[in-house]
Design an enzyme around this catalytic site. Structure first.
Site, PDB file in Angstrom:
ATOM      1  N   ASN A   1      -7.292   4.501   9.180  1.00  0.00           N
ATOM      2  CA  ASN A   1      -6.681   3.348   9.847  1.00  0.00           C
ATOM      3  C   ASN A   1      -6.667   3.507  11.358  1.00  0.00           C
ATOM      4  O   ASN A   1      -6.600   2.534  12.083  1.00  0.00           O
ATOM      5  CB  ASN A   1      -5.243   3.149   9.350  1.00  0.00           C
ATOM      6  CG  ASN A   1      -4.422   4.416   9.428  1.00  0.00           C
ATOM      7  OD1 ASN A   1      -4.759   5.417   8.806  1.00  0.00           O
ATOM      8  ND2 ASN A   1      -3.363   4.400  10.203  1.00  0.00           N
TER       9      ASN A   1
ATOM     10  N   SER B   1      -3.958  -2.558  -0.419  1.00  0.00           N
ATOM     11  CA  SER B   1      -2.919  -3.444   0.101  1.00  0.00           C
ATOM     12  C   SER B   1      -3.549  -4.768   0.512  1.00  0.00           C
ATOM     13  O   SER B   1      -4.615  -4.784   1.134  1.00  0.00           O
ATOM     14  CB  SER B   1      -2.254  -2.783   1.312  1.00  0.00           C
ATOM     15  OG  SER B   1      -1.248  -3.620   1.810  1.00  0.00           O
ATOM     16  N   ALA B   2      -2.878  -5.873   0.176  1.00  0.00           N
ATOM     17  CA  ALA B   2      -3.471  -7.200   0.395  1.00  0.00           C
ATOM     18  C   ALA B   2      -3.482  -7.642   1.858  1.00  0.00           C
ATOM     19  O   ALA B   2      -4.383  -8.370   2.279  1.00  0.00           O
ATOM     20  CB  ALA B   2      -2.731  -8.240  -0.444  1.00  0.00           C
TER      21      ALA B   2
ATOM     22  N   GLY C   1       0.801  -1.218   0.000  1.00  0.00           N
ATOM     23  CA  GLY C   1       0.000   0.000   0.000  1.00  0.00           C
ATOM     24  C   GLY C   1       0.832   1.265   0.000  1.00  0.00           C
ATOM     25  O   GLY C   1       0.497   2.249  -0.677  1.00  0.00           O
ATOM     26  N   THR C   2       1.920   1.260   0.751  1.00  0.00           N
ATOM     27  CA  THR C   2       2.771   2.449   0.828  1.00  0.00           C
ATOM     28  C   THR C   2       3.280   2.818  -0.562  1.00  0.00           C
ATOM     29  O   THR C   2       3.267   3.988  -0.957  1.00  0.00           O
ATOM     30  CB  THR C   2       3.959   2.186   1.779  1.00  0.00           C
ATOM     31  OG1 THR C   2       3.427   1.865   3.072  1.00  0.00           O
ATOM     32  CG2 THR C   2       4.871   3.390   1.889  1.00  0.00           C
TER      33      THR C   2
ATOM     34  N   CYS D   1       5.728   6.704  18.043  1.00  0.00           N
ATOM     35  CA  CYS D   1       6.932   6.902  18.838  1.00  0.00           C
ATOM     36  C   CYS D   1       7.992   7.479  17.921  1.00  0.00           C
ATOM     37  O   CYS D   1       8.427   6.828  16.983  1.00  0.00           O
ATOM     38  CB  CYS D   1       7.380   5.559  19.383  1.00  0.00           C
ATOM     39  SG  CYS D   1       8.488   5.716  20.759  1.00  0.00           S
TER      40      CYS D   1
ATOM     41  N   THR E   1      10.188  -7.745 -12.282  1.00  0.00           N
ATOM     42  CA  THR E   1       9.437  -8.981 -12.512  1.00  0.00           C
ATOM     43  C   THR E   1       8.306  -9.095 -11.495  1.00  0.00           C
ATOM     44  O   THR E   1       8.516  -8.919 -10.297  1.00  0.00           O
ATOM     45  CB  THR E   1      10.391 -10.192 -12.415  1.00  0.00           C
ATOM     46  OG1 THR E   1      11.451  -9.979 -13.352  1.00  0.00           O
ATOM     47  CG2 THR E   1       9.676 -11.485 -12.739  1.00  0.00           C
TER      48      THR E   1
HETATM   49  N1  PLP Z   1      -2.577   3.360   4.145  1.00  0.00           N
HETATM   50  C1  PLP Z   1      -3.298   2.979   5.198  1.00  0.00           C
HETATM   51  C2  PLP Z   1      -4.585   3.660   5.503  1.00  0.00           C
HETATM   52  C3  PLP Z   1      -2.846   1.927   6.011  1.00  0.00           C
HETATM   53  O1  PLP Z   1      -3.557   1.563   7.083  1.00  0.00           O
HETATM   54  C4  PLP Z   1      -1.623   1.294   5.686  1.00  0.00           C
HETATM   55  C5  PLP Z   1      -1.085   0.216   6.543  1.00  0.00           C
HETATM   56  O2  PLP Z   1      -0.796   0.402   7.690  1.00  0.00           O
HETATM   57  C6  PLP Z   1      -0.926   1.731   4.552  1.00  0.00           C
HETATM   58  C7  PLP Z   1      -1.435   2.768   3.811  1.00  0.00           C
HETATM   59  C8  PLP Z   1       0.363   1.102   4.157  1.00  0.00           C
HETATM   60  O3  PLP Z   1       0.146  -0.160   3.570  1.00  0.00           O
HETATM   61  P1  PLP Z   1       1.318  -1.235   3.501  1.00  0.00           P
HETATM   62  O4  PLP Z   1       1.549  -1.716   4.896  1.00  0.00           O
HETATM   63  O5  PLP Z   1       0.782  -2.304   2.623  1.00  0.00           O
HETATM   64  O6  PLP Z   1       2.508  -0.562   2.916  1.00  0.00           O
END
Ligand code: PLP
Length: 378
Positions: free
Chosen positions: A150, A198-199, A72-73, A324, A236
């Site tokens: 989140n 993100s999976a 996801g990042t 932190c 890949t």
């Molecule tokens: N965005 C949100 C809202 C998330 O909760 C997270 C995960 O903590 C991420 C992005 C990042 O995803 P990933 O851990 O797959 O890089």
């Protein structure tokens, strides 16, 4: 000692057995390089194409609009930085974004763009009057507002924001990492241009994500190499990861209504029980529409680090909204943006549920948490 209780599913989820079952044949049999033209490559390519089409179907996209990324990042980075490289101008992001968006937006600002933080109301909802004002007056090149938080689970009015951006010709990105599989995330109903996924938040493995890139939206790649993923994410492809993601998303989506109905009940019982048993406890974001899976509470007078450690000793895994940094625990930027003072923004705990969560998990928390609070408060 009682069985451990995991209530930190917003951090990550276990990989579902069905997902492992779908990955194994790929790892064992379809291990070719999808770019190879021989039979081994073609088998891997077919598995990758199938995964792309299935994930696209879950969100109402077409297959070429899905770019698989390393989690996801990376999807958020590709959306913001990749778009900023082809469309210069300001960027506006909500003040409650995940660091994957917030830090990236700050980097874009460092490179010279104007950054506007869109404020939220005390319930954690993005202020629509501000969205309208920013789009009309500041004319940013891009707006990014998360689908669901989140930290507090609050759902943002992404449909409305997307429509405002669309009408003004402003690119709209949404981080739907926490939303997928829990609420409908459909790009055929919401006019977002870019959406990140993100999976590992919905029963898939860590290290695989995706960015929806609406047809016609130009984005520059962040890393350079071959032409994989339409040149947007060279390297890949992780075929087993892509297959796993598609299967996890399909399963979560198919079970969504039933599972979420049950989890709303569980979450409400947890919150009612905590309010009853812990004097002064506040449920953050309670006045907004929220994911059924996240409950964030503040307990004035408690130290959240001590609280989490004490809960862990009791076998209950939860997390805190506080980050932190440089040795100091800072109050959560999300709770602070909602207007909570440090005394309540600091001592916060996030309980997060998922399909594996049970009544017994909630019972354990209701039994243990008040006792632990009394201990850390004194
Ligand atoms: N965005 C949100 C809202 C998330 O909760 C997270 C995960 O903590 C991420 C992005 C990042 O995803 P990933 O851990 O797959 O890089």
């Amino acid at each position: 000692m009682a069985d451990p209780v995991y209530l930190d599913y917003a951090a990550t989820t276990p990989v579902r057995p069905e997902v492992v079952d779908a990955m194994l044949p790929v790892l064992r049999g379809h291990w070719g390089n999808p770019s190879s033209i021989h039979r081994f490559g073609r088998l891997a390519r077919a598995a990758l194409d199938d995964a792309r089409a299935r994930l696209a179907a879950v969100i109402g996209a077409s297959a070429p609009e899905i770019v698989f990324t390393r989690a996801g990042t990376e999807a958020d980075n590709l959306a913001l930085l990749g778009r900023a490289r082809v469309a210069s101008g300001g960027i506006a992001v909500s003040a409650v974004e995940h660091k994957a968006v917030l830090t990236t937006a700050k980097l874009i600002a460092k490179e010279g763009a104007r950054l506007t933080l869109i404020p939220v109301d005390p319930a954690g909802r993005v202020r629509m009057d501000e969205v309208r004002r920013i789009v009309e007056e500041e004319r940013p090149a891009m707006v990014s507002v998360m689908w669901a938080s989140n930290e507090i689970g609050v759902l943002q009015p992404v449909g409305e924001i997307a429509a405002i951006c669309h009408d003004a010709g402003v690119t709209f990105h949404s981080d739907a990492v926490q939303a997928l599989g829990k609420v409908p995330v459909r790009v055929d109903r919401v006019a977002a241009d870019l959406v990140a996924f993100s999976a590992h938040k919905l029963g898939g493995p860590k290290g695989i994500g995706a960015l929806f890139v609406r047809r016609g939206t130009q984005v520059a790649p962040l890393i350079h190499g071959g032409g994989q993923e339409r040149g947007l994410r060279p390297g890949t492809e992780d075929v087993a990861g892509a297959v796993a993601f598609a299967v996890a998303a399909e399963l979560a989506d198919a079970e969504r209504e039933q599972t979420m109905r049950r989890l709303v009940g569980l979450r409400d019982r947890l919150e009612a029980g905590l309010r009853e048993r812990v004097p002064g406890l506040l449920v953050n974001g309670a006045d907004a529409d929220r994911l059924p899976t996240i409950s964030n509470v503040s307990i004035p007078g408690a130290d959240s680090e001590m609280l989490l450690a004490a809960m862990d000793l009791e076998g209950i895994a939860v997390s805190s909204g506080s980050a932190c940094s440089s040795g100091a625990v800072e109050p959560s930027h999300v709770l602070t943006a909602m207007g909570l003072p440090p005394e309540t923004a600091g001592p916060s705990v996030r309980f997060s549920l998922w399909r594996d969560s049970t009544d017994a998990d909630v019972d354990r928390v209701l039994e243990v948490f008040p006792r632990v609070i009394e201990r850390v408060r004194t």
